[in-house]
Design an enzyme around this catalytic site. Structure first.
Site, PDB file in Angstrom:
ATOM      1  N   HIS A 137       0.826  -1.222   0.000  1.00 50.37           N
ATOM      2  CA  HIS A 137       0.000   0.000   0.000  1.00 50.37           C
ATOM      3  C   HIS A 137       0.851   1.259   0.000  1.00 50.37           C
ATOM      4  O   HIS A 137       0.382   2.330  -0.363  1.00 50.37           O
ATOM      5  CB  HIS A 137      -0.990  -0.004   1.168  1.00 50.37           C
ATOM      6  N   ASP A 184      -0.473  -7.376   1.695  1.00 50.40           N
ATOM      7  CA  ASP A 184       0.108  -6.026   1.693  1.00 50.40           C
ATOM      8  C   ASP A 184       1.626  -6.135   1.853  1.00 50.40           C
ATOM      9  O   ASP A 184       2.189  -5.910   2.928  1.00 50.40           O
ATOM     10  CB  ASP A 184      -0.513  -5.216   2.838  1.00 50.40           C
ATOM     11  N   GLY A 273       3.022   6.731   8.490  1.00 55.03           N
ATOM     12  CA  GLY A 273       4.447   6.913   8.208  1.00 55.03           C
ATOM     13  C   GLY A 273       5.286   5.722   8.611  1.00 55.03           C
ATOM     14  O   GLY A 273       6.431   5.599   8.209  1.00 55.03           O
ATOM     15  N   SER A 275       4.182   2.589   8.054  1.00 51.69           N
ATOM     16  CA  SER A 275       3.838   1.513   7.127  1.00 51.69           C
ATOM     17  C   SER A 275       5.060   0.992   6.396  1.00 51.69           C
ATOM     18  O   SER A 275       5.965   1.746   6.025  1.00 51.69           O
ATOM     19  CB  SER A 275       2.837   2.019   6.091  1.00 51.69           C
ATOM     20  N   GLY A 276       5.025  -0.306   6.166  1.00 53.74           N
ATOM     21  CA  GLY A 276       6.117  -0.924   5.422  1.00 53.74           C
ATOM     22  C   GLY A 276       7.302  -1.292   6.278  1.00 53.74           C
ATOM     23  O   GLY A 276       8.141  -2.089   5.884  1.00 53.74           O
TER      24      GLY A 276
END
Ligand SMILES: [Ca+2]
Length: 329
Positions: A137, A184, A273, A275-276
């Site tokens: 995402h 994701d 912020g 995420s990932g």
């Protein structure tokens, strides 16, 4: 489901003092060579390096190294860092509610995905010298201008940063950018390989079937802190992995898939912020990547709804397949 939002950030939480001190000690091991009396490079499972560039910021000069090698580069694996009691870490980040600023380069696989203008928008984890794992995402609305490795303070240059462009981006083919964001996960290939250092190291990938319910796990990121800390510095939070059934009860049962791994209580945890970025767990003496930050509740400080991460162990075959093919479809 209306409460589900993509997380792009993390906060940090307080941890047991013992764990915090232990980690601080580990992360401080490069800062004070005089504290290594009695240690040798070999006792720290380190290696002597002979070029000045490799020594930069890893100053343990000559520790057990003979003649031409300039410094010892200690292993970054925490199981090799025992016996350094007495070293004091930085002052805890008291401004972060329940959390703390990470010691510099304690999480050397953490990367920052940025726009070409240098705006941080997501995190990621270094898997080897050329591949980064992140959330699909993250790539839905932005393209990566650059990947920054070895960083701590996004606003200042500290000399450990390594910047790369991107040659390939491979999103999981079954990712859906809605609902509970199934699959994701995405791989990013750097345009040129990086050299490992104290500040840039890969993390082990979890194996299929790995469980982390009883492991020490941390989340990290430069995401929003909701005014509880400084998001320009890498923040960290020790966090509990929640069993699947409890997580599904606290969300909606259908929202939590077997490809998810849940952490925390929702009060503290990931936020926009983050995420990932990684869920890093100590497993069999190695920091192991258990999850990729995916989603949580809007507002972030929301008790009762754990943060939801992509369960990396379920994707190991896909990750290996993509890397083996060099990013080719
Ligand atoms: Ca910096």
């Amino acid at each position: 489901m209306t409460r589900v939002v993509v997380i792009s950030v993390l906060l940090f939480c307080s941890l047991a003092d013992s764990a915090r001190i232990k980690r601080r000690v580990a992360s401080q091991r490069y800062a004070n060579p005089s504290s290594y009396s009695g240690q040798t490079c070999a006792s720290m499972d380190g290696s002597c390096v002979a070029t000045e560039g490799e020594c930069a910021n890893d100053v343990v000069p000559g520790l057990g190294c003979n003649e031409s090698p300039l410094c010892c580069l200690p292993s970054v694996l925490p199981e090799h860092i025992g016996g350094l009691e007495g070293l004091k870490g930085p002052i805890p980040g008291t401004m972060i509610v329940g959390g703390t600023e990470a010691a510099r380069n304690r999480w050397p696989w953490q990367v920052s995905l940025q726009t070409s203008q240098g705006f941080h928008f997501c995190g990621g984890s270094l898997l080897n010298d050329q591949w980064v794992l992140t959330a699909a995402h993250c790539l839905a609305s932005r393209s990566i201008g650059r990947v920054v490795l070895g960083d701590h303070d996004l606003t200042t240059h500290q000399g450990t940063e390594v910047i790369r462009g991107v040659s390939h981006v491979v999103e999981h083919p079954s990712f859906q950018n809605y609902g509970s964001y199934p699959n994701d996960i995405a791989l990013v290939k750097l345009d040129t390989p990086v050299s490992f250092s104290a500040a840039v190291q890969p993390i082990y990938l979890s194996n299929e079937g790995d469980s982390f319910n009883n492991n020490e796990c941390w989340i990290t990121g430069w995401g929003e802190t909701r005014n509880t800390g400084d998001p320009t510095k890498l923040n960290e939070l020790v966090i509990k992995v929640i069993d699947q059934q409890s997580c599904a009860r606290q969300w909606q049962p259908t929202a939590i898939l077997n490809t998810h791994i849940c952490v925390g209580d929702g009060e503290t945890g990931a936020c926009s912020g983050d995420s990932g970025g990684p869920l890093s767990c100590m497993k069999n003496g190695k920091w192991t990547l258990a999850g990729v930050t995916s989603f949580g509740v809007a507002g972030c400080e929301t008790g009762g709804s754990p943060d939801v991460y992509t369960r990396v162990s379920m994707y190991r075959p896909w990750i290996e397949y993509v890397i083996r093919r060099g990013g080719r479809k």
